[in-house]
Design a protein around this motif. Structure first.
Motif, short mmCIF file in Angstrom:
data_model
loop_
_atom_site.label_atom_id
_atom_site.label_comp_id
_atom_site.label_asym_id
_atom_site.label_seq_id
_atom_site.Cartn_x
_atom_site.Cartn_y
_atom_site.Cartn_z
N GLY A 1 -7.71 -3.01 1.17
CA GLY A 1 -7.09 -3.56 -0.04
C GLY A 1 -6.15 -2.62 -0.77
O GLY A 1 -5.62 -2.96 -1.83
N HIS A 2 -5.91 -1.43 -0.21
CA HIS A 2 -4.96 -0.49 -0.82
C HIS A 2 -3.56 -1.08 -0.77
O HIS A 2 -3.05 -1.42 0.30
N GLN A 3 -2.96 -1.20 -1.93
CA GLN A 3 -1.64 -1.83 -2.10
C GLN A 3 -1.62 -3.25 -1.53
O GLN A 3 -0.58 -3.74 -1.10
N ILE B 1 -6.36 -4.96 -4.14
CA ILE B 1 -7.55 -4.31 -4.71
C ILE B 1 -7.16 -3.12 -5.58
O ILE B 1 -7.57 -3.02 -6.73
N TYR B 2 -6.37 -2.21 -5.05
CA TYR B 2 -5.85 -1.13 -5.89
C TYR B 2 -4.51 -0.65 -5.35
O TYR B 2 -4.23 -0.74 -4.15
N LYS B 3 -3.68 -0.19 -6.27
CA LYS B 3 -2.35 0.30 -5.91
C LYS B 3 -2.36 1.79 -5.61
O LYS B 3 -1.78 2.27 -4.65
N LYS C 1 -10.96 -12.62 0.10
CA LYS C 1 -12.03 -13.18 -0.74
C LYS C 1 -12.05 -12.50 -2.11
O LYS C 1 -12.22 -13.17 -3.14
N PHE C 2 -11.89 -11.17 -2.13
CA PHE C 2 -11.82 -10.48 -3.42
C PHE C 2 -10.63 -10.96 -4.23
O PHE C 2 -10.74 -11.16 -5.45
N LYS C 3 -9.50 -11.14 -3.58
CA LYS C 3 -8.29 -11.59 -4.28
C LYS C 3 -8.46 -13.02 -4.80
O LYS C 3 -7.94 -13.36 -5.87
N PHE D 1 -17.46 -15.16 -5.53
CA PHE D 1 -17.65 -14.51 -4.23
C PHE D 1 -18.96 -13.74 -4.27
O PHE D 1 -19.13 -12.83 -5.08
N ILE D 2 -19.90 -14.14 -3.41
CA ILE D 2 -21.25 -13.58 -3.42
C ILE D 2 -21.44 -12.70 -2.19
O ILE D 2 -21.18 -13.13 -1.07
#
Length: 198
Positions: free
Chosen positions: A90-92, A95-97, A57-59, A5-6
């Motif tokens: 992306g919280h929970q 990306i991060y929990k 995309k991050f996932k 992913f760019i």
């Protein structure tokens, strides 16, 4: 198969048109599209994006490649907005929990709540400052490297999500003394080394 992913963190503002980072962005996409073991997705933060789609995309990615110019010793405000919106989305959600701490002992484990521990990232930055501003005694950056100095917080942001740094490459003196063909040749050699190490 690796998923790449760019992200082009530049956008037009004032006298900065983002031409070099656009060239770099397109060169990176073309480079990985020529390799059979890589799939590519890309985002230019200067265009419309949907935060939910960016989280996906991050996932999806194994490796995130960030390209950013440096404006006033920070990433551009449009890129910061992108990160704020996408990482919050992306919280929970991949990306991060959390920040990693527990209420029973909130003094420890800050920064351990990321959900992207299986992912790596590459950072490139482009500067008006010459390389010697970072390396010579009594010059502006007090002999602190880009990664240990100005970009320390950016690296910690990625560590907070669980990602680890794969490599970084920095372009210096790009406003007054740019030799773009030479820089792109050096960058391709950098990518060759990174791919060979995977």
């Amino acid at each position: 198969m690796k998923n790449i992913f760019i992200i082009n963190g530049s956008h037009p503002f004032a006298h900065s048109g983002g031409a070099f980072n656009k060239t770099l962005f397109n060169s990176t996409i073309a480079y990985f599209n020529t390799l059979k073991d890589f799939q590519v997705k890309a985002t230019y933060v200067g265009e419309h994006y949907d935060a939910k789609e960016e989280v996906e995309k991050f996932k999806w990615a194994d490796i995130i490649i960030y390209h950013t110019p440096i404006w006033w010793f920070q990433i551009p405000f449009g890129f910061k907005k992108y990160i704020d919106e996408v990482f919050t989305e992306g919280h929970q959600n991949g990306i991060y929990k959390s920040d990693g701490r527990s209420r029973s002992n909130p003094e420890i484990n800050y920064g351990t709540g990321g959900l992207m521990h299986d992912k790596k990232y590459i950072l490139t930055t482009s500067w008006n400052a010459p390389k010697t501003a970072f390396t010579l005694k009594d010059e502006f950056f007090d002999q602190k490297s880009v990664d240990d100095g100005v970009m320390f917080g950016f690296h910690k942001m990625n560590a907070f999500t669980g990602m680890s740094l794969l490599a970084s490459h920095h372009f210096h003196d790009m406003e007054k003394n740019a030799d773009v063909p030479h820089e792109l040749k050096q960058y391709q050699a950098f990518l060759d080394r990174v791919v060979a190490s995977m």
